[in-house]
Design a protein around this motif. Sequence first.
Motif, PDB file in Angstrom:
ATOM      1  N   ILE A 160       0.887  -1.173   0.000  1.00 45.90           N
ATOM      2  CA  ILE A 160       0.000   0.000   0.000  1.00 45.90           C
ATOM      3  C   ILE A 160       0.922   1.220   0.000  1.00 45.90           C
ATOM      4  CG2 ILE A 160      -1.777   1.273   1.242  1.00 45.90           C
ATOM      5  CD1 ILE A 160      -2.621  -1.345   2.545  1.00 45.90           C
ATOM      6  N   PRO A 161       0.822   2.089  -1.015  1.00 48.99           N
ATOM      7  CA  PRO A 161       1.775   3.194  -1.073  1.00 48.99           C
ATOM      8  C   PRO A 161       1.590   4.165   0.088  1.00 48.99           C
ATOM      9  CG  PRO A 161       0.338   3.165  -3.019  1.00 48.99           C
ATOM     10  CD  PRO A 161      -0.156   2.117  -2.105  1.00 48.99           C
ATOM     11  N   ARG A 162       2.663   4.839   0.448  1.00 45.92           N
ATOM     12  CA  ARG A 162       2.586   5.888   1.463  1.00 45.92           C
ATOM     13  C   ARG A 162       1.859   7.073   0.848  1.00 45.92           C
ATOM     14  NH1 ARG A 162       5.174  10.655   3.054  1.00 45.92           N
ATOM     15  NH2 ARG A 162       6.183  10.742   1.038  1.00 45.92           N
ATOM     16  N   PRO A 163       0.718   7.463   1.413  1.00 42.96           N
ATOM     17  CA  PRO A 163       0.003   8.575   0.788  1.00 42.96           C
ATOM     18  C   PRO A 163       0.785   9.884   0.939  1.00 42.96           C
ATOM     19  CG  PRO A 163      -1.097   7.907   2.807  1.00 42.96           C
ATOM     20  CD  PRO A 163       0.009   6.949   2.589  1.00 42.96           C
ATOM     21  N   PHE A 164       0.454  10.841   0.090  1.00 49.01           N
ATOM     22  CA  PHE A 164       1.053  12.173   0.142  1.00 49.01           C
ATOM     23  C   PHE A 164       0.822  12.753   1.535  1.00 49.01           C
ATOM     24  CE2 PHE A 164       0.924  16.761  -0.429  1.00 49.01           C
ATOM     25  CZ  PHE A 164       1.990  16.993  -1.270  1.00 49.01           C
ATOM     26  N   GLY A 165       1.889  13.109   2.220  1.00 50.86           N
ATOM     27  CA  GLY A 165       1.764  13.674   3.565  1.00 50.86           C
ATOM     28  C   GLY A 165       1.638  12.629   4.652  1.00 50.86           C
ATOM     29  N   GLY A 166       1.639  11.346   4.269  1.00 43.45           N
ATOM     30  CA  GLY A 166       1.507  10.283   5.257  1.00 43.45           C
ATOM     31  C   GLY A 166       2.861   9.891   5.834  1.00 43.45           C
TER      32      GLY A 166
END
Lengths: 322, 464
Positions: A315-321
């Motif tokens: 699961i990709p690291r979301p923007f700002g996560g």
Amino acid sequence: MTDTSNKNPVVSVAPSPHVFSMEMTVPVMMRDVLIALVPVVATAIYFFRWYALRQLIICVLFCLAAEVVFTRMRRRSLSLGDLSAVVTGVILGLSLPATAPWYVGVISAVVAVGIGKIVFGGLGMNIFNPAMVGRAFVMIAFAGSMAASGYIDATSGIDMLSQATPLSAFKQFGTAVPLSSLLWGTTNGSLGETSALACLLGGIYLCVRRVAAWQIPAGILATVTVVGAVANLVNLHSQWTVVHHLLGGALLLGAFFIATDPVTSPVTAAGKWIFGIGIGALVMLLRLFSGYPEGVMFAVLLMNALTPLINRWTIPRPFGGV
Amino acid sequence: MLKFLKKSSPSGTPGGSFPGPGTFAHGVHPPQQKELSSDAAIEIVPPPDKVILPLLQHVGGPCTPLVKPRQKVTFGEMIGKGDTLISASLHAPVNGVIQKMAVTTLPNGRHLQAIVIRSEGDQLSGQQLWDRMFAGPWPEKTYQCLDPAKITDAVHAAGIVGLGGAAFPTHVKIAPSDKKPIHTLIVNGCECEPYLTTDYRVMVEAADAVVAGTLLAARAVGADKTYIGIESNKLEAVDALRRRAAGAGVKLAVVRTKYPQGSEKHLIKAVLNREVPLGGLPADVGVAITNVATVTAVARSVMRGIPLTHRVISVTGGGIVQPKNLLVPIGITMGEVIRYCGGLRKTAARMIAGGPMMGFPFTNLQTPVTKGTSGITILTHEEIRRVDQRACIRCGRCVDACPMKLVPTKLAVASRFRDLNLARKYNIMACFECGSCAYVCPAGLQLVQHIRMGKALLAAEMKK
């Protein structure tokens, strides 16, 4: 559709977005795969003549027939227009030996589309690559026709069909064919796998069009190179070098056309790398240590089974996560 | 530098001096279609016979009406008061008489009480109106003496909300906070939505007001660094702003043209190389961000005491006879605006409040233009042509397009099957519905709509 010849404009509502990229659609993607397969099909027909033509026609026709019959049975709407059954048929045909009897093609095609795809819920829902499901079925059910000896037919009048396939020749006698034969395709083998050049040509087209995710073939080829180089170092006298590993067998056909099936490979870039590296490692494991001369099909099927898991791991690291 | 940019790559390299990379990861490149209206100078629409003013045109609580039917009101008079902190007051955009309260439905689906005013008597219009609102001089020397609280008070009284589309009350945005001190103000002139050219025209035609408003907003919020972020396809705006901005200490950040560069989180990334934390606000990284048209409203509220009664909108798309940029009174009906632009073409197929990527469709021509309406886009059948809907083949193109780096296909599946835990695990709430995933989907899936539903279900569950 609304009639635009009316006097007054007819407006409709729909949720945003209201504009769409028309560049890439599912049928266009499938058409691109078929275009990329042209050099592979052409070399197959050039070298194996009517044996190749017959096998491809049988596979495509019965894949289409199976699509119609099984979709009817499930009372779903028919979508032959997405061309996916044609792609499955061509790839299946290319993965079979020239000499396989007609019923092997028929049965593998029906199993590929019927059991491999429609039973799972049709295009997009299948877990395993349909063509490989079909091929795995006949490989076990008709072991004789699909084993090393099945590739040989001395009475055919085609030179290459009187030789063993390069991988089984090496497995049995420890002899390696010249690299140029692997490159051009003047060896025995499954119809589409013999010419490395044709596979590369089509494969690069697929990657440039972004129909195939480049990470998958890159991961496979990089892993095969590394493992093959290590194997070479361990056994310096082997005639089968790392380049033979790369150009020989079904590796390039599998890396560019079979493993890259979007439905049965992970969706994220990281997942695609893991998937490719896994296939490369399994191919080498099977080639070096198993009784089978080749392992592309089993490697792809095994990694297909792992795909949902890989998706969950990546699961990709979301923007700002974090 | 900028001349060089113009020659070599009209929509490529970013420019100016700022710490960020000038762009962000992922995103899409829909056809811009700005040329339909980009060269049309802003026209001042004559006051309409009536205006419809919904009591809630912003994010937050509705305002309370201060007027009764048959009461006379004058231009700029407050007719609705925003009582709560996150709310915005409403002002009469014309001289006239209050009619019976009406109920109107906005394109976003909200049914709202609305004050209706019938125009009566002399009206401020034409060049006079423009001069009051946008024309110079804007004596910037005086700004440094202004008390920051006075600026936010003036903005609050003027009922100003973000004019870029989200319509969040501006006085809240530019109020300084002890907990999260603001060091940088970014004024957003990206206008990444295809077709729309309102911010572009405001920057070109009212550069002085933009710079004045930028300085005032920066003073209010206590920011010592200010940037105006502009996409590299708007070099004429860069030219218009350059000299004035340099003299005032405002930096221009020319960022790469890519959708959705105008998203505030992505503009902060491009200009400052900072990532706003998931679920956080720009203030969490010490940044305040507001739109270019909004700061012009700030300037005129503070310097001239004029409330937010008018706004600039683009009326564009292949389905309108004459694409234009217009200064309109808030509350004018969509029908009136469309008529002013020559009406719909026969090929018109969809009317959108806003742009084609995030705008809301409407069918009722009596729908009013609100504070948050950045434009009206009329698309033809050809322009809204879409890919036939098929099963997802998990090609991952939506993953490559998502600017929030989510997995849209998974979110859509989770939403469809109402698996809220799965949706949460994949950070569904981070989606801001930019539409990039649905734009690229080769299977023509309504990904955004599924995700929207999932977000609504999750929000409802969290309320419980």
